[in-house]
Design an enzyme around this catalytic site. Structure first.
Site, PDB file in Angstrom:
ATOM      1  N   ASN A 135       0.809  -1.233   0.000  1.00 21.65           N
ATOM      2  CA  ASN A 135       0.000   0.000   0.000  1.00 21.65           C
ATOM      3  C   ASN A 135       0.839   1.279   0.000  1.00 21.65           C
ATOM      4  O   ASN A 135       0.465   2.257  -0.632  1.00 21.65           O
ATOM      5  CB  ASN A 135      -1.038  -0.006   1.123  1.00 21.65           C
ATOM      6  CG  ASN A 135      -0.446  -0.089   2.498  1.00 21.65           C
ATOM      7  OD1 ASN A 135       0.628  -0.649   2.674  1.00 21.65           O
ATOM      8  ND2 ASN A 135      -1.123   0.459   3.478  1.00 21.65           N
ATOM      9  N   GLU A 233       3.276  -3.416  12.360  1.00 22.08           N
ATOM     10  CA  GLU A 233       2.328  -2.336  12.043  1.00 22.08           C
ATOM     11  C   GLU A 233       1.216  -2.981  11.234  1.00 22.08           C
ATOM     12  O   GLU A 233       1.430  -3.371  10.086  1.00 22.08           O
ATOM     13  CB  GLU A 233       2.999  -1.235  11.209  1.00 22.08           C
ATOM     14  CG  GLU A 233       4.145  -0.524  11.879  1.00 22.08           C
ATOM     15  CD  GLU A 233       3.727   0.341  13.049  1.00 22.08           C
ATOM     16  OE1 GLU A 233       2.507   0.484  13.312  1.00 22.08           O
ATOM     17  OE2 GLU A 233       4.631   0.865  13.712  1.00 22.08           O
ATOM     18  N   CYS A 267      -3.621   2.068   6.219  1.00 26.35           N
ATOM     19  CA  CYS A 267      -3.958   1.500   7.530  1.00 26.35           C
ATOM     20  C   CYS A 267      -4.532   2.560   8.471  1.00 26.35           C
ATOM     21  O   CYS A 267      -5.173   2.226   9.450  1.00 26.35           O
ATOM     22  CB  CYS A 267      -2.749   0.811   8.140  1.00 26.35           C
ATOM     23  SG  CYS A 267      -1.261   1.787   8.043  1.00 26.35           S
ATOM     24  N   GLU A 436       7.322   2.910  15.387  1.00 24.66           N
ATOM     25  CA  GLU A 436       8.327   3.283  14.396  1.00 24.66           C
ATOM     26  C   GLU A 436       8.397   4.804  14.344  1.00 24.66           C
ATOM     27  O   GLU A 436       7.580   5.506  14.930  1.00 24.66           O
ATOM     28  CB  GLU A 436       7.937   2.724  13.029  1.00 24.66           C
ATOM     29  CG  GLU A 436       7.959   1.207  12.997  1.00 24.66           C
ATOM     30  CD  GLU A 436       7.796   0.666  11.586  1.00 24.66           C
ATOM     31  OE1 GLU A 436       8.814   0.429  10.930  1.00 24.66           O
ATOM     32  OE2 GLU A 436       6.657   0.500  11.152  1.00 24.66           O
TER      33      GLU A 436
HETATM   34  P1  NAD Z   1      -0.194  -9.306   3.766  1.00 22.19           P
HETATM   35  O1  NAD Z   1      -0.172  -9.062   5.205  1.00 22.19           O
HETATM   36  O2  NAD Z   1      -0.485 -10.668   3.256  1.00 22.19           O
HETATM   37  O3  NAD Z   1       1.231  -8.912   3.091  1.00 22.19           O
HETATM   38  C1  NAD Z   1       2.127  -7.945   3.617  1.00 22.19           C
HETATM   39  C2  NAD Z   1       3.552  -8.428   3.390  1.00 22.19           C
HETATM   40  O4  NAD Z   1       3.801  -9.633   4.136  1.00 22.19           O
HETATM   41  C3  NAD Z   1       3.900  -8.787   1.942  1.00 22.19           C
HETATM   42  O5  NAD Z   1       5.248  -8.434   1.661  1.00 22.19           O
HETATM   43  C4  NAD Z   1       3.742 -10.298   1.933  1.00 22.19           C
HETATM   44  O6  NAD Z   1       4.492 -10.919   0.914  1.00 22.19           O
HETATM   45  C5  NAD Z   1       4.284 -10.660   3.298  1.00 22.19           C
HETATM   46  N1  NAD Z   1       3.817 -11.948   3.824  1.00 22.19           N
HETATM   47  C6  NAD Z   1       2.654 -12.583   3.577  1.00 22.19           C
HETATM   48  N2  NAD Z   1       2.603 -13.760   4.234  1.00 22.19           N
HETATM   49  C7  NAD Z   1       3.767 -13.874   4.913  1.00 22.19           C
HETATM   50  C8  NAD Z   1       4.309 -14.871   5.789  1.00 22.19           C
HETATM   51  N3  NAD Z   1       3.631 -15.979   6.096  1.00 22.19           N
HETATM   52  N4  NAD Z   1       5.528 -14.672   6.310  1.00 22.19           N
HETATM   53  C9  NAD Z   1       6.229 -13.546   6.035  1.00 22.19           C
HETATM   54  N5  NAD Z   1       5.775 -12.590   5.205  1.00 22.19           N
HETATM   55  C10 NAD Z   1       4.552 -12.729   4.655  1.00 22.19           C
HETATM   56  O7  NAD Z   1      -1.173  -8.275   3.112  1.00 22.19           O
HETATM   57  P2  NAD Z   1      -2.025  -8.481   1.775  1.00 22.19           P
HETATM   58  O8  NAD Z   1      -2.507  -9.864   1.556  1.00 22.19           O
HETATM   59  O9  NAD Z   1      -1.232  -7.908   0.692  1.00 22.19           O
HETATM   60  O10 NAD Z   1      -3.273  -7.595   2.135  1.00 22.19           O
HETATM   61  C11 NAD Z   1      -4.355  -8.186   2.844  1.00 22.19           C
HETATM   62  C12 NAD Z   1      -5.001  -7.206   3.768  1.00 22.19           C
HETATM   63  O11 NAD Z   1      -4.030  -6.753   4.703  1.00 22.19           O
HETATM   64  C13 NAD Z   1      -5.500  -5.925   3.126  1.00 22.19           C
HETATM   65  O12 NAD Z   1      -6.743  -6.060   2.584  1.00 22.19           O
HETATM   66  C14 NAD Z   1      -5.470  -5.000   4.306  1.00 22.19           C
HETATM   67  O13 NAD Z   1      -6.634  -5.151   5.078  1.00 22.19           O
HETATM   68  C15 NAD Z   1      -4.288  -5.451   5.100  1.00 22.19           C
HETATM   69  N6  NAD Z   1      -3.070  -4.632   4.870  1.00 22.19           N
HETATM   70  C16 NAD Z   1      -2.746  -3.741   5.801  1.00 22.19           C
HETATM   71  C17 NAD Z   1      -1.627  -2.961   5.628  1.00 22.19           C
HETATM   72  C18 NAD Z   1      -1.219  -1.955   6.631  1.00 22.19           C
HETATM   73  O14 NAD Z   1      -0.511  -1.011   6.286  1.00 22.19           O
HETATM   74  N7  NAD Z   1      -1.599  -2.100   7.861  1.00 22.19           N
HETATM   75  C19 NAD Z   1      -0.853  -3.103   4.490  1.00 22.19           C
HETATM   76  C20 NAD Z   1      -1.197  -4.067   3.546  1.00 22.19           C
HETATM   77  C21 NAD Z   1      -2.322  -4.824   3.766  1.00 22.19           C
END
Ligand code: NAD
Length: 457
Positions: A135, A233, A267, A436
């Protein structure tokens, strides 16, 4: 472990065209990266603090010279508006400059004790893994990377599958600025392979993760086997509380971009708009045209205020929360290719509806009425999250009372700002662990060592 595709295709979310194909990092390559990073980190930590600070400032200067290029790349891979993307690249520069200022101020303490001299040292952790979301690919990568490097660590950055391009470019710029080879490496790949390999690697001392609460919990649980340090976060469902005594015109004018910025993929998005009942009708009357006038379209056009969602998966996820007949207010969005969803406001929704309780991560807000201050606080805190929030009132006593009562890490009064590189950021409850940014950012990447030196003859 699941099989990892050898490459990831990066799509432009506004057009669905393939922008690039990026190789994925396998677990064995993560291993090699950790070994190399550990060597680079030892030399980095031993260098003079003034030299480390100078190199980080040079990195900031090189980023500054590439703001436009980085911004255009972010528009292409993430669909961010050009204005936002320029700010994001500038934020990376500012974070590096700010962190560089901390290198020579990372002082320990001398504590009075009997029989000797007692000092504390703030030592680097070693190799830090930063797992970034899609994001805000650039700023969030830099929130972890800049202070970690400044505190004497090496960084392995895993960008999100959909948005690795700016991270890869930043690694090139770091080398151009003269940062030692292997000190800052970018490892694109799948979360459950490359990301998980970092989390489970004994040579990685800390994981800085930003993303979903679900994955954050998993990382904490997996990391716990090695007692890995984590900063998390995570998600949010932040309130925007509007009291009847506020400047209602301004509160209504500023409410749309507080949940539509970055197409709501933020977020901190203020997606629960809580309005005092006596001002509710007037507020909605003003909010409706304000939402409809938001310019949604080609993110590379300077006038655009909101671009597409990141992916088809995200588009389907957002759609799932908004059955077609349900919106009280709907803005516009382009048709044709691209992952477009219009600005949407829901009213009259039950308190336990998923649109009220879950993070949608799209351009959707719910408006809920409240009766008095107590009711507003109850509603604001009626969530598993606690990342940020805003409140609008002209009563300073109320502003302070409510700010204290809302269980969230970042609040703003008569404004929607929550993130500055110089102030701390992070969540209460299920929005995260740790903080952070701000003056203490470097300390989060150190261990405190206490040394007692006897002065006995
Ligand atoms: P996610 O949490 O799956 O991915 C975030 C990061 O974590 C990516 O780099 C991903 O490759 C990595 N990741 C995923 N699974 C992992 C694991 N098992 N071990 C280590 N790293 C891992 O987020 P998403 O699927 O891209 O988005 C899903 C939902 O998450 C969104 O709809 C939103 O609600 C939320 N989100 C929140 C934020 C935030 O800033 N708080 C950011 C992105 C997504």
């Amino acid at each position: 472990m699941p099989d990892q595709p050898h490459t990831h295709q990066i799509l432009n979310p506004a057009t669905e065209e393939v922008v690039a194909t990026v190789p994925a990092t396998g677990a064995a390559e993560v291993d090699t990266a950790v070994v190399r990073a550990a060597g680079a980190q030892r030399r980095w930590a031993a260098a003079a603090p003034a030299d480390r600070a100078r190199l980080l400032r040079r990195f900031a200067a090189v980023v500054d010279g590439h703001v436009e290029e980085l911004a255009r790349l972010e528009v292409k891979e993430a669909g961010h508006t050009l204005g936002n993307a320029r700010w994001e690249a500038g934020n990376v520069r500012d974070l590096l400059d700010y962190a560089a200022g901390g290198v020579e101020r990372l002082t320990g303490r001398q504590i009075p004790v009997a029989g000797g001299l007692d000092i504390t040292l703030l030592e680097p952790l070693g190799v830090v893994g930063v797992i970034a979301p899609w994001n805000f690919p650039m700023p969030i990568a830099a929130w972890g990377t800049a202070p970690a490097l400044a505190a004497g660590n090496a960084v392995l950055l895993k960008p999100a599958e959909t948005t690795p391009l700016t991270a890869l470019r930043l690694a090139e710029l770091a080398l151009e600025a003269g940062l030692p080879e292997h000190l800052f490496q970018v490892l694109p790949g799948a979360g459950d392979i490359t990301g998980q390999a970092l989390v489970e690697h004994p040579g990685v001392a800390k994981i800085v993760f930003t993303g979903s609460t679900r994955v954050g919990k998993e990382i904490m649980a997996r990391g716990a086997r090695l007692l890995k340090r984590v900063t998390l976060e995570l998600g949010g469902k932040s309130p925007n509380i509007v009291f009847a005594d506020a400047d209602i015109e301004r509160a209504a004018a500023e409410a749309p971009m507080a949940f539509l910025d970055n197409a709501g993929q933020d977020c901190c998005a203020r997606t629960r708009v809580l309005v005092q009942r006596t001002a509710y009708d007037r507020f909605l009357e003003l909010l409706t045209p304000a939402v409809r006038s938001v310019v949604v379209g080609d993110p590379s056009d300077e006038k655009t205020q909101m671009g597409p969602l990141i992916s088809r998966v995200q588009l389907e996820r957002v759609r799932g929360y908004v059955p077609d007949d349900r919106a009280a207010v709907r803005g516009s969005a382009p048709g044709g290719p691209g992952f477009w969803f219009p600005p949407t406001v829901l009213t009259g929704v039950a308190a336990d509806d998923p649109a009220v309780t879950e993070e949608i991560f799209g351009p959707v807000a719910v408006v809920l009425p409240f009766d008095d201050e107590e009711d507003a606080i109850r509603l604001a805190n009626d969530t598993a999250y606690g990342l940020s929030g805003s409140l609008w009132t002209r009563d300073i006593g109320r502003a302070l009372r409510v700010s204290r009562a809302v269980a969230a890490g970042n609040l703003s009064v008569n404004s929607h700002s929550s993130v500055r590189y110089s102030t701390p950021f992070g969540g209460y409850k299920q929005s995260g662990v740790g903080r952070e940014l701000g003056p203490d950012a470097l300390t989060a990447f150190t261990e405190t060592k206490n040394i007692f030196i006897s002065t006995e003859a």
